[in-house]
Design an enzyme around this catalytic site. Sequence first.
Site, mmCIF file in Angstrom:
data_model
loop_
_atom_site.group_PDB
_atom_site.id
_atom_site.type_symbol
_atom_site.label_atom_id
_atom_site.label_comp_id
_atom_site.label_asym_id
_atom_site.label_seq_id
_atom_site.Cartn_x
_atom_site.Cartn_y
_atom_site.Cartn_z
ATOM 1 N N SER A 114 0.853 -1.194 0.000
ATOM 2 C CA SER A 114 0.000 0.000 0.000
ATOM 3 C C SER A 114 0.880 1.231 0.000
ATOM 4 O O SER A 114 1.988 1.221 0.542
ATOM 5 C CB SER A 114 -0.875 0.028 1.262
ATOM 6 O OG SER A 114 -1.561 1.263 1.363
ATOM 7 N N TYR B 197 -1.724 -0.640 10.305
ATOM 8 C CA TYR B 197 -1.852 -1.119 8.915
ATOM 9 C C TYR B 197 -0.659 -0.643 8.079
ATOM 10 O O TYR B 197 -0.039 -1.428 7.350
ATOM 11 C CB TYR B 197 -3.171 -0.583 8.345
ATOM 12 C CG TYR B 197 -3.379 -0.795 6.874
ATOM 13 C CD1 TYR B 197 -3.844 -2.006 6.378
ATOM 14 C CD2 TYR B 197 -3.134 0.235 5.963
ATOM 15 C CE1 TYR B 197 -4.046 -2.190 5.021
ATOM 16 C CE2 TYR B 197 -3.344 0.059 4.606
ATOM 17 C CZ TYR B 197 -3.796 -1.155 4.134
ATOM 18 O OH TYR B 197 -4.004 -1.329 2.791
HETATM 19 P P1 NAP Z 1 -11.359 -6.033 0.661
HETATM 20 O O1 NAP Z 1 -12.304 -5.673 -0.418
HETATM 21 O O2 NAP Z 1 -11.691 -5.738 2.084
HETATM 22 O O3 NAP Z 1 -11.003 -7.597 0.499
HETATM 23 C C1 NAP Z 1 -10.116 -8.188 1.385
HETATM 24 C C2 NAP Z 1 -10.000 -9.648 1.028
HETATM 25 O O4 NAP Z 1 -9.045 -10.245 1.904
HETATM 26 C C3 NAP Z 1 -11.299 -10.422 1.225
HETATM 27 O O5 NAP Z 1 -11.452 -11.298 0.122
HETATM 28 C C4 NAP Z 1 -11.072 -11.210 2.504
HETATM 29 O O6 NAP Z 1 -11.746 -12.465 2.552
HETATM 30 C C5 NAP Z 1 -9.597 -11.433 2.458
HETATM 31 N N1 NAP Z 1 -8.995 -11.698 3.766
HETATM 32 C C6 NAP Z 1 -8.896 -10.859 4.824
HETATM 33 N N2 NAP Z 1 -8.273 -11.473 5.835
HETATM 34 C C7 NAP Z 1 -7.970 -12.726 5.402
HETATM 35 C C8 NAP Z 1 -7.324 -13.840 5.979
HETATM 36 N N3 NAP Z 1 -6.850 -13.803 7.243
HETATM 37 N N4 NAP Z 1 -7.193 -14.972 5.252
HETATM 38 C C9 NAP Z 1 -7.660 -15.028 3.974
HETATM 39 N N5 NAP Z 1 -8.277 -13.996 3.359
HETATM 40 C C10 NAP Z 1 -8.423 -12.866 4.083
HETATM 41 O O7 NAP Z 1 -9.937 -5.339 0.437
HETATM 42 P P2 NAP Z 1 -9.238 -4.691 -0.856
HETATM 43 O O8 NAP Z 1 -9.445 -3.234 -0.771
HETATM 44 O O9 NAP Z 1 -9.551 -5.434 -2.082
HETATM 45 O O10 NAP Z 1 -7.718 -4.947 -0.437
HETATM 46 C C11 NAP Z 1 -6.940 -5.992 -0.972
HETATM 47 C C12 NAP Z 1 -5.484 -5.697 -0.650
HETATM 48 O O11 NAP Z 1 -5.145 -4.424 -1.202
HETATM 49 C C13 NAP Z 1 -5.193 -5.620 0.847
HETATM 50 O O12 NAP Z 1 -3.941 -6.206 1.118
HETATM 51 C C14 NAP Z 1 -5.135 -4.125 1.105
HETATM 52 O O13 NAP Z 1 -4.324 -3.796 2.198
HETATM 53 C C15 NAP Z 1 -4.561 -3.618 -0.200
HETATM 54 N N6 NAP Z 1 -4.824 -2.205 -0.462
HETATM 55 C C16 NAP Z 1 -6.105 -1.749 -0.626
HETATM 56 C C17 NAP Z 1 -6.306 -0.393 -0.868
HETATM 57 C C18 NAP Z 1 -7.667 0.219 -1.050
HETATM 58 O O14 NAP Z 1 -7.780 1.453 -1.110
HETATM 59 N N7 NAP Z 1 -8.724 -0.581 -1.167
HETATM 60 C C19 NAP Z 1 -5.206 0.481 -0.916
HETATM 61 C C20 NAP Z 1 -3.924 -0.030 -0.741
HETATM 62 C C21 NAP Z 1 -3.753 -1.375 -0.521
HETATM 63 P P3 NAP Z 1 -13.351 -12.582 2.748
HETATM 64 O O15 NAP Z 1 -13.935 -12.134 1.428
HETATM 65 O O16 NAP Z 1 -13.595 -14.021 3.030
HETATM 66 O O17 NAP Z 1 -13.717 -11.673 3.870
#
Ligand code: NAP
Length: 248
Positions: free
Chosen positions: A143, A157
Amino acid sequence: MKKVVIVTGGGRGIGAATSVLAAQRGYAVCVNYRSNEASANDVVSEIQQTGGKAISIQADVSVEADVERLFQTVDDQLGTLTALVNNAGILELQMKMEAMPLDRWQRIFNTNVFGSFLCTRAAVQRMSRSHGGQGGAIVNVSSLAAYTGSPFEYLDYAASKGALDTMTIGLAKEVAEEGIRVNAVRPGFIATTMHADGGEPNRIERVKAQVPMKRGGTPEEVANAILWLLSKEASFTTGTFIDVAGGR
Ligand code: NAP
Protein backbone atom coordinates in the site's frame (compact mmCIF):
# COMPACT_ATOMS: atom_id res chain seq x y z
CA MET A 1 4.05 -24.31 -19.22
CA LYS A 2 0.70 -24.49 -17.41
CA LYS A 3 0.11 -21.41 -15.28
CA VAL A 4 -1.37 -21.81 -11.79
CA VAL A 5 -1.94 -18.90 -9.39
CA ILE A 6 -3.18 -18.56 -5.82
CA VAL A 7 -4.80 -15.19 -5.09
CA THR A 8 -5.25 -14.79 -1.34
CA GLY A 9 -8.41 -12.86 -0.50
CA GLY A 10 -9.44 -13.43 -4.10
CA GLY A 11 -13.18 -13.24 -3.54
CA ARG A 12 -13.63 -9.50 -3.19
CA GLY A 13 -12.14 -6.15 -4.22
CA ILE A 14 -8.64 -6.11 -5.70
CA GLY A 15 -8.29 -9.87 -5.25
CA ALA A 16 -11.47 -10.58 -7.21
CA ALA A 17 -10.37 -8.34 -10.09
CA THR A 18 -6.96 -10.05 -10.05
CA SER A 19 -8.51 -13.52 -10.11
CA VAL A 20 -10.73 -12.67 -13.09
CA LEU A 21 -7.90 -11.04 -15.05
CA ALA A 22 -5.53 -13.92 -14.27
CA ALA A 23 -8.06 -16.37 -15.70
CA GLN A 24 -8.34 -14.22 -18.83
CA ARG A 25 -4.55 -14.44 -19.14
CA GLY A 26 -4.68 -18.24 -19.04
CA TYR A 27 -4.04 -19.04 -15.37
CA ALA A 28 -5.87 -21.75 -13.48
CA VAL A 29 -6.90 -19.71 -10.44
CA CYS A 30 -7.30 -20.59 -6.77
CA VAL A 31 -9.61 -17.98 -5.25
CA ASN A 32 -8.80 -18.05 -1.54
CA TYR A 33 -11.17 -16.50 0.99
CA ARG A 34 -11.45 -16.32 4.76
CA SER A 35 -15.21 -16.15 5.45
CA ASN A 36 -17.15 -14.78 2.47
CA GLU A 37 -17.79 -18.03 0.61
CA ALA A 38 -20.55 -16.57 -1.57
CA SER A 39 -18.43 -13.85 -3.13
CA ALA A 40 -15.52 -16.26 -3.74
CA ASN A 41 -17.90 -18.68 -5.46
CA ASP A 42 -19.28 -15.81 -7.57
CA VAL A 43 -15.75 -15.11 -8.82
CA VAL A 44 -15.23 -18.79 -9.61
CA SER A 45 -18.55 -18.90 -11.53
CA GLU A 46 -17.64 -15.78 -13.50
CA ILE A 47 -14.35 -17.38 -14.52
CA GLN A 48 -15.93 -20.71 -15.40
CA GLN A 49 -18.68 -19.06 -17.48
CA THR A 50 -16.01 -17.66 -19.78
CA GLY A 51 -14.25 -21.01 -20.11
CA GLY A 52 -11.60 -20.46 -17.46
CA LYS A 53 -10.48 -22.79 -14.67
CA ALA A 54 -10.93 -21.79 -11.04
CA ILE A 55 -11.57 -23.22 -7.59
CA SER A 56 -12.34 -21.50 -4.29
CA ILE A 57 -10.64 -22.57 -1.07
CA GLN A 58 -11.40 -21.31 2.42
CA ALA A 59 -8.28 -20.68 4.46
CA ASP A 60 -7.26 -18.06 6.98
CA VAL A 61 -3.79 -17.04 5.79
CA SER A 62 -2.72 -16.26 9.35
CA VAL A 63 -3.24 -19.90 10.42
CA GLU A 64 -0.29 -22.15 9.53
CA ALA A 65 -2.35 -25.33 9.15
CA ASP A 66 -4.85 -23.54 6.90
CA VAL A 67 -2.05 -22.33 4.64
CA GLU A 68 -0.54 -25.81 4.39
CA ARG A 69 -3.97 -27.22 3.46
CA LEU A 70 -4.53 -24.40 0.93
CA PHE A 71 -1.28 -25.10 -0.93
CA GLN A 72 -1.65 -28.89 -0.73
CA THR A 73 -5.16 -28.66 -2.20
CA VAL A 74 -3.87 -26.53 -5.07
CA ASP A 75 -1.07 -29.07 -5.69
CA ASP A 76 -3.69 -31.82 -5.89
CA GLN A 77 -6.42 -30.02 -7.86
CA LEU A 78 -4.66 -27.47 -10.09
CA GLY A 79 -1.08 -28.76 -10.37
CA THR A 80 2.31 -27.08 -10.07
CA LEU A 81 2.06 -23.59 -8.60
CA THR A 82 3.67 -20.91 -10.78
CA ALA A 83 2.39 -17.70 -9.16
CA LEU A 84 1.22 -16.27 -5.83
CA VAL A 85 -0.53 -12.97 -5.15
CA ASN A 86 -0.39 -12.06 -1.45
CA ASN A 87 -3.48 -9.87 -1.53
CA ALA A 88 -5.37 -10.75 1.67
CA GLY A 89 -5.19 -7.77 3.99
CA ILE A 90 -7.17 -6.07 6.73
CA LEU A 91 -7.46 -2.78 8.55
CA GLU A 92 -9.61 -1.65 11.46
CA LEU A 93 -11.40 1.53 12.58
CA GLN A 94 -9.56 4.79 12.08
CA MET A 95 -7.97 6.05 15.33
CA LYS A 96 -4.85 7.66 16.72
CA MET A 97 -2.07 5.32 17.75
CA GLU A 98 -2.26 6.38 21.40
CA ALA A 99 -5.72 4.72 21.61
CA MET A 100 -4.80 1.42 19.94
CA PRO A 101 -4.85 -1.81 21.95
CA LEU A 102 -2.01 -4.28 21.46
CA ASP A 103 -4.29 -7.05 20.21
CA ARG A 104 -5.35 -4.86 17.30
CA TRP A 105 -1.71 -4.57 16.14
CA GLN A 106 -1.43 -8.34 16.56
CA ARG A 107 -4.53 -9.00 14.39
CA ILE A 108 -3.29 -6.67 11.65
CA PHE A 109 0.20 -8.18 11.62
CA ASN A 110 -1.19 -11.74 11.82
CA THR A 111 -2.95 -11.36 8.47
CA ASN A 112 -0.95 -8.72 6.61
CA VAL A 113 2.57 -9.79 7.58
CA PHE A 114 2.56 -13.30 9.06
CA GLY A 115 -0.09 -14.48 6.57
CA SER A 116 1.99 -13.21 3.67
CA PHE A 117 5.06 -14.88 5.18
CA LEU A 118 3.29 -18.25 5.57
CA CYS A 119 1.96 -18.19 1.99
CA THR A 120 5.27 -17.01 0.58
CA ARG A 121 7.20 -19.74 2.39
CA ALA A 122 4.84 -22.41 1.04
CA ALA A 123 5.19 -20.97 -2.47
CA VAL A 124 9.00 -20.77 -2.35
CA GLN A 125 9.23 -24.37 -1.12
CA ARG A 126 7.34 -25.42 -4.27
CA MET A 127 8.89 -23.03 -6.82
CA SER A 128 12.61 -23.14 -5.89
CA ARG A 129 14.82 -24.90 -8.42
CA SER A 130 16.89 -26.36 -5.59
CA HIS A 131 13.74 -28.16 -4.38
CA GLY A 132 13.04 -29.47 -7.90
CA GLY A 133 10.64 -26.61 -8.78
CA GLN A 134 10.42 -24.60 -11.97
CA GLY A 135 10.60 -21.06 -10.57
CA GLY A 136 7.69 -18.66 -10.45
CA ALA A 137 6.55 -15.18 -9.54
CA ILE A 138 5.18 -13.63 -6.36
CA VAL A 139 3.41 -10.28 -6.10
CA ASN A 140 2.74 -8.71 -2.71
CA VAL A 141 -0.15 -6.25 -2.44
CA SER A 142 1.34 -3.55 -0.27
CA SER A 143 0.00 0.00 0.00
CA LEU A 144 1.06 3.58 -0.46
CA ALA A 145 0.45 3.68 3.31
CA ALA A 146 3.86 1.99 3.66
CA TYR A 147 5.46 5.37 3.12
CA THR A 148 2.72 7.83 4.06
CA GLY A 149 2.35 6.08 7.46
CA SER A 150 -1.45 6.69 7.61
CA PRO A 151 -1.36 9.18 10.54
CA PHE A 152 -4.62 9.55 12.52
CA GLU A 153 -6.08 6.54 10.69
CA TYR A 154 -4.16 3.29 10.96
CA LEU A 155 -0.45 3.31 11.78
CA ASP A 156 -0.69 -0.41 12.46
CA TYR A 157 -1.85 -1.12 8.92
CA ALA A 158 0.78 1.19 7.41
CA ALA A 159 3.54 -0.44 9.48
CA SER A 160 2.40 -3.90 8.36
CA LYS A 161 2.74 -2.81 4.72
CA GLY A 162 6.20 -1.43 5.47
CA ALA A 163 7.15 -4.88 6.75
CA LEU A 164 5.75 -6.45 3.57
CA ASP A 165 7.85 -4.08 1.45
CA THR A 166 11.02 -5.03 3.32
CA MET A 167 10.20 -8.71 2.88
CA THR A 168 9.73 -8.09 -0.85
CA ILE A 169 13.20 -6.55 -1.19
CA GLY A 170 15.02 -9.20 0.84
CA LEU A 171 13.25 -12.22 -0.58
CA ALA A 172 13.71 -11.06 -4.17
CA LYS A 173 17.49 -11.22 -3.61
CA GLU A 174 17.33 -14.49 -1.68
CA VAL A 175 15.40 -16.42 -4.36
CA ALA A 176 16.56 -14.76 -7.59
CA GLU A 177 18.85 -17.71 -8.41
CA GLU A 178 15.99 -20.08 -7.64
CA GLY A 179 14.09 -18.68 -10.64
CA ILE A 180 11.57 -16.81 -8.49
CA ARG A 181 10.76 -13.13 -8.97
CA VAL A 182 9.25 -11.17 -6.06
CA ASN A 183 7.66 -7.75 -6.57
CA ALA A 184 4.90 -5.63 -5.06
CA VAL A 185 2.24 -3.14 -5.99
CA ARG A 186 1.45 -0.17 -3.79
CA PRO A 187 -2.17 0.86 -4.44
CA GLY A 188 -3.39 4.28 -3.38
CA PHE A 189 -7.08 4.93 -2.70
CA ILE A 190 -8.96 2.11 -4.45
CA ALA A 191 -12.75 1.75 -4.55
CA THR A 192 -13.44 -1.35 -2.45
CA THR A 193 -15.41 -2.06 0.71
CA MET A 194 -12.20 -2.05 2.78
CA HIS A 195 -12.77 1.63 3.61
CA ALA A 196 -16.01 0.68 5.37
CA ASP A 197 -13.92 -1.53 7.69
CA GLY A 198 -12.04 1.64 8.64
CA GLY A 199 -15.39 3.24 9.52
CA GLU A 200 -15.58 5.54 6.49
CA PRO A 201 -17.24 3.91 3.46
CA ASN A 202 -16.99 7.15 1.46
CA ARG A 203 -13.36 7.83 2.37
CA ILE A 204 -12.29 8.22 -1.26
CA GLU A 205 -14.69 11.16 -1.74
CA ARG A 206 -13.00 12.93 1.18
CA VAL A 207 -9.41 12.23 0.17
CA LYS A 208 -9.47 12.29 -3.63
CA ALA A 209 -8.44 15.95 -3.72
CA GLN A 210 -4.99 14.78 -2.45
CA VAL A 211 -4.56 12.68 -5.59
CA PRO A 212 -3.01 14.49 -8.57
CA MET A 213 -5.48 12.65 -10.84
CA LYS A 214 -8.34 13.77 -8.53
CA ARG A 215 -9.98 10.35 -8.26
CA GLY A 216 -9.68 6.95 -6.63
CA GLY A 217 -8.55 3.92 -8.58
CA THR A 218 -10.42 0.76 -9.51
CA PRO A 219 -9.56 -2.80 -8.49
CA GLU A 220 -9.05 -3.57 -12.20
CA GLU A 221 -6.36 -0.88 -12.47
CA VAL A 222 -4.43 -2.59 -9.66
CA ALA A 223 -5.02 -6.03 -11.19
CA ASN A 224 -3.43 -4.85 -14.46
CA ALA A 225 -0.20 -3.99 -12.65
CA ILE A 226 -0.22 -7.27 -10.72
CA LEU A 227 -0.68 -9.34 -13.87
CA TRP A 228 2.13 -7.46 -15.62
CA LEU A 229 4.50 -8.20 -12.72
CA LEU A 230 3.52 -11.88 -12.88
CA SER A 231 4.00 -12.05 -16.64
CA LYS A 232 6.98 -12.91 -18.82
CA GLU A 233 7.03 -9.25 -19.88
CA ALA A 234 8.43 -8.57 -16.40
CA SER A 235 11.09 -11.30 -16.71
CA PHE A 236 14.01 -9.04 -15.63
CA THR A 237 12.01 -7.24 -12.92
CA THR A 238 12.39 -8.31 -9.31
CA GLY A 239 12.55 -6.68 -5.89
CA THR A 240 10.66 -3.64 -7.10
CA PHE A 241 7.36 -1.80 -6.71
CA ILE A 242 4.64 -0.33 -8.89
CA ASP A 243 2.65 2.48 -7.29
CA VAL A 244 -0.93 2.42 -8.58
CA ALA A 245 -1.97 5.64 -6.93
CA GLY A 246 -2.87 8.33 -9.46
CA GLY A 247 0.41 10.21 -9.00
CA ARG A 248 0.35 10.45 -5.21
P1 NAP B 1 -11.36 -6.03 0.66
O1 NAP B 1 -12.30 -5.67 -0.42
O2 NAP B 1 -11.69 -5.74 2.08
O3 NAP B 1 -11.00 -7.60 0.50
C1 NAP B 1 -10.12 -8.19 1.39
C2 NAP B 1 -10.00 -9.65 1.03
O4 NAP B 1 -9.04 -10.25 1.90
C3 NAP B 1 -11.30 -10.42 1.22
O5 NAP B 1 -11.45 -11.30 0.12
C4 NAP B 1 -11.07 -11.21 2.50
O6 NAP B 1 -11.75 -12.46 2.55
C5 NAP B 1 -9.60 -11.43 2.46
N1 NAP B 1 -8.99 -11.70 3.77
C6 NAP B 1 -8.90 -10.86 4.82
N2 NAP B 1 -8.27 -11.47 5.83
C7 NAP B 1 -7.97 -12.73 5.40
C8 NAP B 1 -7.32 -13.84 5.98
N3 NAP B 1 -6.85 -13.80 7.24
N4 NAP B 1 -7.19 -14.97 5.25
C9 NAP B 1 -7.66 -15.03 3.97
N5 NAP B 1 -8.28 -14.00 3.36
C10 NAP B 1 -8.42 -12.87 4.08
O7 NAP B 1 -9.94 -5.34 0.44
P2 NAP B 1 -9.24 -4.69 -0.86
O8 NAP B 1 -9.45 -3.23 -0.77
O9 NAP B 1 -9.55 -5.43 -2.08
O10 NAP B 1 -7.72 -4.95 -0.44
C11 NAP B 1 -6.94 -5.99 -0.97
C12 NAP B 1 -5.48 -5.70 -0.65
O11 NAP B 1 -5.15 -4.42 -1.20
C13 NAP B 1 -5.19 -5.62 0.85
O12 NAP B 1 -3.94 -6.21 1.12
C14 NAP B 1 -5.14 -4.12 1.10
O13 NAP B 1 -4.32 -3.80 2.20
C15 NAP B 1 -4.56 -3.62 -0.20
N6 NAP B 1 -4.82 -2.21 -0.46
C16 NAP B 1 -6.10 -1.75 -0.63
C17 NAP B 1 -6.31 -0.39 -0.87
C18 NAP B 1 -7.67 0.22 -1.05
O14 NAP B 1 -7.78 1.45 -1.11
N7 NAP B 1 -8.72 -0.58 -1.17
C19 NAP B 1 -5.21 0.48 -0.92
C20 NAP B 1 -3.92 -0.03 -0.74
C21 NAP B 1 -3.75 -1.37 -0.52
P3 NAP B 1 -13.35 -12.58 2.75
O15 NAP B 1 -13.93 -12.13 1.43
O16 NAP B 1 -13.59 -14.02 3.03
O17 NAP B 1 -13.72 -11.67 3.87
